[in-house]
Design a protein around this motif. Structure first.
Motif, PDB file in Angstrom:
ATOM      1  N   PRO A   1       0.837  -1.217   0.000  1.00 41.13           N
ATOM      2  CA  PRO A   1       0.000   0.000   0.000  1.00 41.13           C
ATOM      3  C   PRO A   1       0.869   1.264   0.000  1.00 41.13           C
ATOM      4  O   PRO A   1       0.877   2.038   0.952  1.00 41.13           O
ATOM      5  CB  PRO A   1      -0.810  -0.134   1.300  1.00 41.13           C
ATOM      6  CG  PRO A   1       0.066  -0.942   2.200  1.00 41.13           C
ATOM      7  CD  PRO A   1       0.889  -1.854   1.335  1.00 41.13           C
ATOM      8  N   LEU A   2       1.587   1.466  -1.066  1.00 39.09           N
ATOM      9  CA  LEU A   2       2.552   2.570  -1.145  1.00 39.09           C
ATOM     10  C   LEU A   2       1.849   3.920  -1.240  1.00 39.09           C
ATOM     11  O   LEU A   2       0.755   4.029  -1.809  1.00 39.09           O
ATOM     12  CB  LEU A   2       3.451   2.380  -2.377  1.00 39.09           C
ATOM     13  CG  LEU A   2       4.301   1.116  -2.388  1.00 39.09           C
ATOM     14  CD1 LEU A   2       4.889   0.886  -3.772  1.00 39.09           C
ATOM     15  CD2 LEU A   2       5.405   1.224  -1.342  1.00 39.09           C
ATOM     16  N   ARG A   3       2.534   4.935  -0.724  1.00 40.72           N
ATOM     17  CA  ARG A   3       2.033   6.321  -0.836  1.00 40.72           C
ATOM     18  C   ARG A   3       2.946   7.052  -1.829  1.00 40.72           C
ATOM     19  O   ARG A   3       4.169   7.055  -1.683  1.00 40.72           O
ATOM     20  CB  ARG A   3       2.113   7.010   0.528  1.00 40.72           C
ATOM     21  CG  ARG A   3       1.113   6.464   1.522  1.00 40.72           C
ATOM     22  CD  ARG A   3      -0.211   7.234   1.447  1.00 40.72           C
ATOM     23  NE  ARG A   3      -0.042   8.627   1.840  1.00 40.72           N
ATOM     24  CZ  ARG A   3      -0.709   9.635   1.264  1.00 40.72           C
ATOM     25  NH1 ARG A   3      -1.532   9.425   0.264  1.00 40.72           N
ATOM     26  NH2 ARG A   3      -0.529  10.868   1.693  1.00 40.72           N
ATOM     27  N   ILE A   4       2.340   7.650  -2.830  1.00 35.96           N
ATOM     28  CA  ILE A   4       3.120   8.302  -3.887  1.00 35.96           C
ATOM     29  C   ILE A   4       2.802   9.800  -3.929  1.00 35.96           C
ATOM     30  O   ILE A   4       1.637  10.193  -3.828  1.00 35.96           O
ATOM     31  CB  ILE A   4       2.782   7.670  -5.258  1.00 35.96           C
ATOM     32  CG1 ILE A   4       3.043   6.166  -5.199  1.00 35.96           C
ATOM     33  CG2 ILE A   4       3.587   8.315  -6.385  1.00 35.96           C
ATOM     34  CD1 ILE A   4       2.463   5.408  -6.365  1.00 35.96           C
ATOM     35  N   LEU A   5       3.836  10.597  -4.090  1.00 34.06           N
ATOM     36  CA  LEU A   5       3.664  12.055  -4.207  1.00 34.06           C
ATOM     37  C   LEU A   5       4.217  12.492  -5.558  1.00 34.06           C
ATOM     38  O   LEU A   5       5.320  12.108  -5.937  1.00 34.06           O
ATOM     39  CB  LEU A   5       4.441  12.760  -3.078  1.00 34.06           C
ATOM     40  CG  LEU A   5       4.532  14.285  -3.136  1.00 34.06           C
ATOM     41  CD1 LEU A   5       3.149  14.926  -2.986  1.00 34.06           C
ATOM     42  CD2 LEU A   5       5.475  14.812  -2.045  1.00 34.06           C
ATOM     43  N   ASP A   6       3.416  13.283  -6.282  1.00 30.99           N
ATOM     44  CA  ASP A   6       3.858  13.805  -7.583  1.00 30.99           C
ATOM     45  C   ASP A   6       3.777  15.326  -7.530  1.00 30.99           C
ATOM     46  O   ASP A   6       2.675  15.891  -7.389  1.00 30.99           O
ATOM     47  CB  ASP A   6       2.961  13.227  -8.678  1.00 30.99           C
ATOM     48  CG  ASP A   6       3.320  13.733 -10.069  1.00 30.99           C
ATOM     49  OD1 ASP A   6       4.433  14.248 -10.257  1.00 30.99           O
ATOM     50  OD2 ASP A   6       2.463  13.607 -10.975  1.00 30.99           O
ATOM     51  N   LEU A   7       4.911  15.989  -7.644  1.00 36.62           N
ATOM     52  CA  LEU A   7       4.937  17.453  -7.538  1.00 36.62           C
ATOM     53  C   LEU A   7       4.964  18.097  -8.920  1.00 36.62           C
ATOM     54  O   LEU A   7       5.810  17.754  -9.746  1.00 36.62           O
ATOM     55  CB  LEU A   7       6.164  17.900  -6.745  1.00 36.62           C
ATOM     56  CG  LEU A   7       6.217  17.368  -5.316  1.00 36.62           C
ATOM     57  CD1 LEU A   7       7.394  16.420  -5.159  1.00 36.62           C
ATOM     58  CD2 LEU A   7       6.314  18.505  -4.317  1.00 36.62           C
ATOM     59  N   GLY A   8       4.034  19.015  -9.157  1.00 35.68           N
ATOM     60  CA  GLY A   8       3.899  19.636 -10.470  1.00 35.68           C
ATOM     61  C   GLY A   8       3.272  18.617 -11.406  1.00 35.68           C
ATOM     62  O   GLY A   8       3.774  18.327 -12.480  1.00 35.68           O
TER      63      GLY A   8
ATOM     64  N   LEU B   1       0.013   4.589 -10.534  1.00 39.06           N
ATOM     65  CA  LEU B   1      -1.106   3.973  -9.804  1.00 39.06           C
ATOM     66  C   LEU B   1      -1.743   2.849 -10.612  1.00 39.06           C
ATOM     67  O   LEU B   1      -2.218   1.863 -10.050  1.00 39.06           O
ATOM     68  CB  LEU B   1      -2.166   5.028  -9.457  1.00 39.06           C
ATOM     69  CG  LEU B   1      -1.789   6.047  -8.382  1.00 39.06           C
ATOM     70  CD1 LEU B   1      -2.935   7.031  -8.165  1.00 39.06           C
ATOM     71  CD2 LEU B   1      -1.422   5.372  -7.071  1.00 39.06           C
ATOM     72  N   SER B   2      -1.731   2.994 -11.940  1.00 38.07           N
ATOM     73  CA  SER B   2      -2.337   1.944 -12.779  1.00 38.07           C
ATOM     74  C   SER B   2      -1.554   0.635 -12.676  1.00 38.07           C
ATOM     75  O   SER B   2      -2.078  -0.433 -12.953  1.00 38.07           O
ATOM     76  CB  SER B   2      -2.434   2.399 -14.239  1.00 38.07           C
ATOM     77  OG  SER B   2      -1.174   2.284 -14.882  1.00 38.07           O
ATOM     78  N   GLU B   3      -0.288   0.720 -12.269  1.00 38.30           N
ATOM     79  CA  GLU B   3       0.557  -0.478 -12.144  1.00 38.30           C
ATOM     80  C   GLU B   3       0.590  -1.022 -10.719  1.00 38.30           C
ATOM     81  O   GLU B   3       1.060  -2.130 -10.500  1.00 38.30           O
ATOM     82  CB  GLU B   3       1.999  -0.140 -12.558  1.00 38.30           C
ATOM     83  CG  GLU B   3       2.159   0.303 -13.989  1.00 38.30           C
ATOM     84  CD  GLU B   3       2.101  -0.857 -14.982  1.00 38.30           C
ATOM     85  OE1 GLU B   3       2.118  -2.025 -14.556  1.00 38.30           O
ATOM     86  OE2 GLU B   3       2.025  -0.569 -16.186  1.00 38.30           O
ATOM     87  N   LEU B   4       0.188  -0.189  -9.761  1.00 34.06           N
ATOM     88  CA  LEU B   4       0.320  -0.563  -8.341  1.00 34.06           C
ATOM     89  C   LEU B   4      -1.076  -0.590  -7.717  1.00 34.06           C
ATOM     90  O   LEU B   4      -1.606   0.446  -7.308  1.00 34.06           O
ATOM     91  CB  LEU B   4       1.216   0.457  -7.622  1.00 34.06           C
ATOM     92  CG  LEU B   4       2.605   0.681  -8.242  1.00 34.06           C
ATOM     93  CD1 LEU B   4       3.274   1.922  -7.647  1.00 34.06           C
ATOM     94  CD2 LEU B   4       3.501  -0.536  -8.041  1.00 34.06           C
ATOM     95  N   GLN B   5      -1.645  -1.789  -7.666  1.00 37.82           N
ATOM     96  CA  GLN B   5      -3.060  -1.936  -7.305  1.00 37.82           C
ATOM     97  C   GLN B   5      -3.434  -1.352  -5.945  1.00 37.82           C
ATOM     98  O   GLN B   5      -4.545  -0.878  -5.753  1.00 37.82           O
ATOM     99  CB  GLN B   5      -3.450  -3.431  -7.301  1.00 37.82           C
ATOM    100  CG  GLN B   5      -3.161  -4.159  -8.596  1.00 37.82           C
ATOM    101  CD  GLN B   5      -3.737  -3.425  -9.795  1.00 37.82           C
ATOM    102  OE1 GLN B   5      -4.894  -2.979  -9.757  1.00 37.82           O
ATOM    103  NE2 GLN B   5      -2.945  -3.249 -10.859  1.00 37.82           N
ATOM    104  N   ASN B   6      -2.510  -1.390  -4.996  1.00 39.56           N
ATOM    105  CA  ASN B   6      -2.858  -0.967  -3.636  1.00 39.56           C
ATOM    106  C   ASN B   6      -2.241   0.367  -3.238  1.00 39.56           C
ATOM    107  O   ASN B   6      -2.309   0.769  -2.078  1.00 39.56           O
ATOM    108  CB  ASN B   6      -2.440  -2.052  -2.634  1.00 39.56           C
ATOM    109  CG  ASN B   6      -3.175  -3.349  -2.916  1.00 39.56           C
ATOM    110  OD1 ASN B   6      -4.387  -3.337  -3.129  1.00 39.56           O
ATOM    111  ND2 ASN B   6      -2.453  -4.454  -2.968  1.00 39.56           N
TER     112      ASN B   6
END
Ligand code: GLN
Length: 291
Positions: free
Chosen positions: A123-130, A141-146
């Motif tokens: 259940p990873l948390r991802i941050l995308d800036l800009g 997210l499309s590759e990482l279901q959780n």
């Protein structure tokens, strides 16, 4: 010379040649491909399938529509703006002039992130800036279901596009988009396993050498970052370590030839783990680092 298309009749094959020649006369190097893409848009089929309809005659309204599209492309408007979408990581993203058009080069970051993630079901948390169109965050997210993600952007208009893309891709329950000047909207205690950014990195001095499709049509805020293109990296490098989870990593897109500058900026900031990753054309395209 602009051909008067509305007066003419002709088959798909005829128009393919007409449009190609008209675009080539404006020095558009991708004239052949662009002609096929514009015809496909008019016919409502894929560029591949245009050839299956070579002998069919265009209707008057199709010719009128094609004429409008051709006039826009002759002014060097990017295809992504004319069509309103662009494919990235085999997904379709809505694109408007408020966001940077997703580029194939940026897929390097997605591949690099996937290569580094040990457990793709975590259940990873991802941050995308800009985040712009949201293409980096949503592709990951499309590759990482959780996994779930937060996309930040200073532009409300860009955030609206990113939210629409999340909706289109069925990812809106796992992606949140918030207005933020880099990390300003983040709470101190927030931590992310993967931090991504494709910040502006073109030097102002390079502006005149950019193709008109980029220089005249894409958002300046997404392109330029000071004289050498490094100003936003400097800001991000000092701010991001606070938001990185233990074992997490940070990926920046970088310009071809910026690898050495990024290594220097990161080393000067005391960063020891630095890896430059190249794109498919063998140019520096991504730096992976962690404090
Ligand atoms: N790669 C883009 C270009 O060369 C620039 C994107 C950016 O500055 N982040 O047009």
């Amino acid at each position: 010379m602009t051909p008067d298309l509305s007066q003419a009749k002709g088959t798909v094959a005829f128009w393919l040649r007409e449009v190609r020649n008209s675009l080539a006369a404006c020095d558009i190097e991708t004239a052949e491909l662009d002609a096929r893409v514009l015809l496909a848009h008019v016919l409502g089929c894929t560029p591949m399938n245009v050839y299956l309809q070579q002998d069919r005659e265009l209707t008057e309204s199709e010719v009128g529509f094609l004429e409008k599209l051709l006039a826009r492309r002759r002014q060097r408007e990017p295809l992504s703006h004319i069509l309103g979408e662009k494919e990235f990581w085999s997904l379709s993203f809505k694109v408007t002039p408020d966001v940077l058009t997703p580029r194939p080069d940026s897929e390097t970051l997605i591949q690099a992130a996937l290569d580094k993630i040990r457990d793709r079901t975590a259940p990873l948390r991802i941050l995308d800036l800009g985040t712009g169109s949201g293409c980096l965050l949503l592709s990951l997210l499309s590759e990482l279901q959780n996994a779930s993600g937060l996309g930040l952007d200073i532009s409300e208009a860009a955030l609206a596009v990113a939210r629409e893309n999340a909706e289109r891709l069925g990812l809106s329950e796992r992606a949140i988009f918030i207005k933020s000047d880099w990390t300003s909207a983040l709470a101190r205690k927030e931590k992310f396993d993967v931090i991504l950014s494709n910040p502006p990195y073109i030097g102002l001095s390079e502006k005149e050498s950019l193709p008109p499709e980029v220089r005249e049509f894409e958002p300046e805020r997404a392109l330029y970052s000071g004289e050498e293109g490094l100003d936003d990296y400097r800001k991000l490098i000092t701010r991001l370590p606070d938001f990185l989870a233990v074992d997490g990593f940070i990926l920046f897109e970088i310009g071809a030839g910026q690898g050495a500058s990024l290594k220097e900026l990161l080393s000067n900031a005391g960063i020891r783990e630095i890896e430059i990753i190249k794109d498919l054309a063998g140019r520096d395209r991504c730096v992976a680092w962690r404090p």
